[in-house]
Design a protein around this motif. Structure first.
Motif, short mmCIF file in Angstrom:
data_model
loop_
_atom_site.label_atom_id
_atom_site.label_comp_id
_atom_site.label_asym_id
_atom_site.label_seq_id
_atom_site.Cartn_x
_atom_site.Cartn_y
_atom_site.Cartn_z
N GLY A 17 0.73 -1.26 0.12
CA GLY A 17 -0.02 -0.06 0.05
C GLY A 17 0.88 1.22 0.07
N ASP A 329 13.88 0.05 9.22
CA ASP A 329 13.84 0.60 10.61
C ASP A 329 13.78 -0.05 11.70
OD1 ASP A 329 11.56 1.06 8.88
OD2 ASP A 329 10.67 1.81 11.15
N VAL A 330 12.92 -0.74 11.47
CA VAL A 330 12.53 -1.88 12.29
C VAL A 330 13.66 -2.82 13.10
CG1 VAL A 330 10.91 -4.02 13.29
CG2 VAL A 330 10.03 -2.05 11.61
N THR A 410 11.88 3.45 5.24
CA THR A 410 12.56 3.67 6.61
C THR A 410 11.23 3.80 7.50
OG1 THR A 410 12.95 5.90 6.42
CG2 THR A 410 14.80 3.94 5.84
N PRO A 412 6.64 4.02 7.82
CA PRO A 412 5.03 4.30 7.05
C PRO A 412 4.65 5.59 6.33
CG PRO A 412 4.87 4.56 9.41
CD PRO A 412 6.32 4.45 9.21
P1 GDP Z 1 0.42 -4.24 2.57
O1 GDP Z 1 -0.63 -5.28 2.99
O2 GDP Z 1 1.57 -4.96 1.97
O3 GDP Z 1 -0.10 -3.09 1.91
O4 GDP Z 1 1.09 -3.91 4.10
P2 GDP Z 1 0.06 -3.58 5.46
O5 GDP Z 1 -0.24 -2.10 5.29
O6 GDP Z 1 -0.75 -4.62 5.76
O7 GDP Z 1 1.33 -3.61 6.38
C1 GDP Z 1 2.33 -2.99 6.38
C2 GDP Z 1 2.48 -2.00 7.65
O8 GDP Z 1 3.92 -1.50 7.75
C3 GDP Z 1 1.39 -0.83 7.62
O9 GDP Z 1 1.08 -0.53 8.99
C4 GDP Z 1 2.32 0.12 7.03
O10 GDP Z 1 1.86 1.65 7.54
C5 GDP Z 1 3.82 -0.05 7.68
N1 GDP Z 1 5.09 0.36 7.06
C6 GDP Z 1 5.12 0.34 5.80
N2 GDP Z 1 6.40 0.44 5.59
C7 GDP Z 1 7.02 0.74 6.57
C8 GDP Z 1 8.32 0.86 6.96
O11 GDP Z 1 9.29 1.14 6.11
N3 GDP Z 1 8.72 1.06 8.33
C9 GDP Z 1 7.72 0.64 9.37
N4 GDP Z 1 7.82 0.99 10.22
N5 GDP Z 1 6.42 0.68 9.04
C10 GDP Z 1 6.02 0.66 7.45
#
Ligand code: GDP
Ligand code: IMO
Ligand code: MG
Length: 422
Positions: A17, A329-330, A410, A412
């Protein structure tokens, strides 16, 4: 030819997303090609967070057309309420959202069948996905083009409910569903969607002919693919890049970019083998720091180290032209970071993924141990701001898979992104 594809390379939730939302301004059309409201795609910008289940992640980019292709299964109630939510936020969908008349509908009996057949066995999202695709293949499904025609829908629904009730009541002691009650809701939902339902394949062909750029958005991930995933612990569609052709009607020769999204570690929701799963304090740490709870069901996600053996398999299935590594970042603050480079199965060591669910369940992962880093990288936007150890992990991902990492995420938010020029 100008079709790009975003595919999850793992077991879903890789951050598709965020990436699609980020790329959307470079495209004329963003199109979902498979899956349904089992997806939860999170987008964050300017302090707000939105989760999309059915609408393409281009909806928050004004001017971009959004297509729900024939390969998607649509729950009309979920779709109408998501459309309302997005419009209330100020994003008009009139003339911008196009829904394939050949997309199949998820109706209340699909969820009822799933409850008695497979929800607990597989750990599904309970959105009726499997039963809806089952009906599609059995050639008894009701499509969006029928939903929007009240007379035709009435006829089709009455006969389908009677048929489904013979299974639900006869075999499972279910009290049965009432077709008239369903019609009372769904005829109106069909009328609300009528203005959006069209021949999206023709529309996409015309767009290609006019030189427009199309971004195909996958849901779930390659390891949940019905054919290539860890069957039966999979979803019921093809999230892999091939799904673009059957789920939108676009020819493979039109695709010139396939972007694989991988987390810097692994997660999985629901049952099924997960060789690098960590059930210890490190797994709990990744879940906490990464906020690894399902965007659709809220379930805690299982967490583990990055599985390069599985990622390479995913590269082979999808032909990724580049990778985006999310959630780097995690990993900040860990002394060491591990990546799985070999599987030990029944006394033999393998460096390639064998798609055998039973063997995967009995696999011992062999790891390479890389240096960790302490620096908070969530504000880095340039490669030279990243610690060498973080870049070494990125290099190892590229060297193992043979696919270059073009982007690192890095955080969301849209801005928390590093483009790599090498
Ligand atoms: P999708 O189903 O592939 O779109 O992914 P989701 O939205 O289910 O889960 C990804 C989660 O990680 C969401 O809460 C995003 O806001 C968050 N997220 C995405 N990229 C990053 C990132 O680089 N770092 C962190 N800490 N969170 C991220
Ligand atoms: P996004 O698009 C993670 C998993 C379910 C279950 C299996 C089958 O957000 O990445 P289903 O309801 O599809 O029949 O469930 O697939 N699953 C997902 N896991 N992300 C998803 O979507 C998923 N969609 C389905 O947890 O294990
Ligand atoms: Mg998700």
């Amino acid at each position: 030819m100008a079709v790009s594809v975003v595919v999850g390379s793992q077991w879903g939730d890789e951050g598709k997303g965020k990436v699609v939302d980020l790329l959307a301004p470079q495209f004329d059309i963003v199109a979902r090609y498979q899956g349904g409201a089992n997806a939860g795609h999170t987008i964050r910008w300017d302090g707000q967070t939105q989760v999309l289940h059915l609408l393409p992640s281009g909806v928050f980019t004004p001017g971009v057309q959004c297509v729900i292709g024939n390969g998607v299964v649509i729950e009309p109630k979920a779709l109408v309420s998501e459309m309302q939510k997005v419009q209330e936020l100020g994003y008009d969908l009139t003339g911008r959202l196009l829904i394939s008349r050949n997309a199949h509908c998820i109706l209340p009996y699909h969820k009822a069948i799933e409850e008695v057949l497979s929800a607990d066995r597989i750990g599904t999202t309970r959105r009726g996905i499997g039963p809806a695709y089952t009906d599609k293949v059995a050639r008894v499904g009701i499509r969006a083009g029928e939903l929007v025609d009240p007379d035709l829908f009435g006829q089709r629904l009455r006969s389908e409910v009677a048929r489904q009730n013979t299974v639900l009541c006869g075999a499972y002691g279910h009290p049965g569903l009432d077709a008239e009650e369903i019609l009372a809701d769904y005829v109106d939902l069909g009328l609300e969607l009528a203005g959006y339902v069209t021949d999206t394949t023709e529309l996409l062909h015309r767009a290609l002919g006019a030189g427009k750029k199309i971004l195909a958005e996958g849901a779930q991930g390659a390891l949940l693919d019905i054919d290539f995933g860890t069957y039966p612990y999979v979803t019921s569609s093809n999230p892999t890049a091939g799904g673009v052709c059957t789920g939108l009607g676009l020819p493979p020769t039109a695709i010139n970019q396939v972007i694989g999204i991988t987390k810097a570690y692994c997660t999985r929701v629901g049952h099924g083998p997960f060789p690098t799963e960590l059930t210890d304090a490190t797994g709990a740490h990744l879940r906490k720091v990464g906020a690894e709870f399902g965007a659709t069901t809220g379930r805690p996600r299982r967490c583990g180290w990055l599985d390069l053996v599985a990622l390479k398999y995913s590269c082979g299935l999808n032909g990724f032209t580049e990778l985006v590594v999310t959630k780097l970042d995690v990993l900040s603050g860990l002394d060491t970071v591990k990546v799985c480079t070999e599987y030990e199965q029944g006394g033999t060591t393998k460096s390639h993924f064998v798609n055998d669910t039973r063997a995967l369940g009995m696999t011992t992962p062999r790891y390479e141990v890389l240096e960790g880093w302490t620096q908070d990288i969530s504000n880095c936007t340039q490669a030279d701001e990243l610690p060498p150890a973080a870049l070494a992990l990125i290099d190892r991902i590229s060297s193992f898979t043979g696919v270059r990492v073009k982007t690192i995420s890095t955080g969301p938010n849209r801005a928390q992104t590093v483009e790599l020029s090498r």
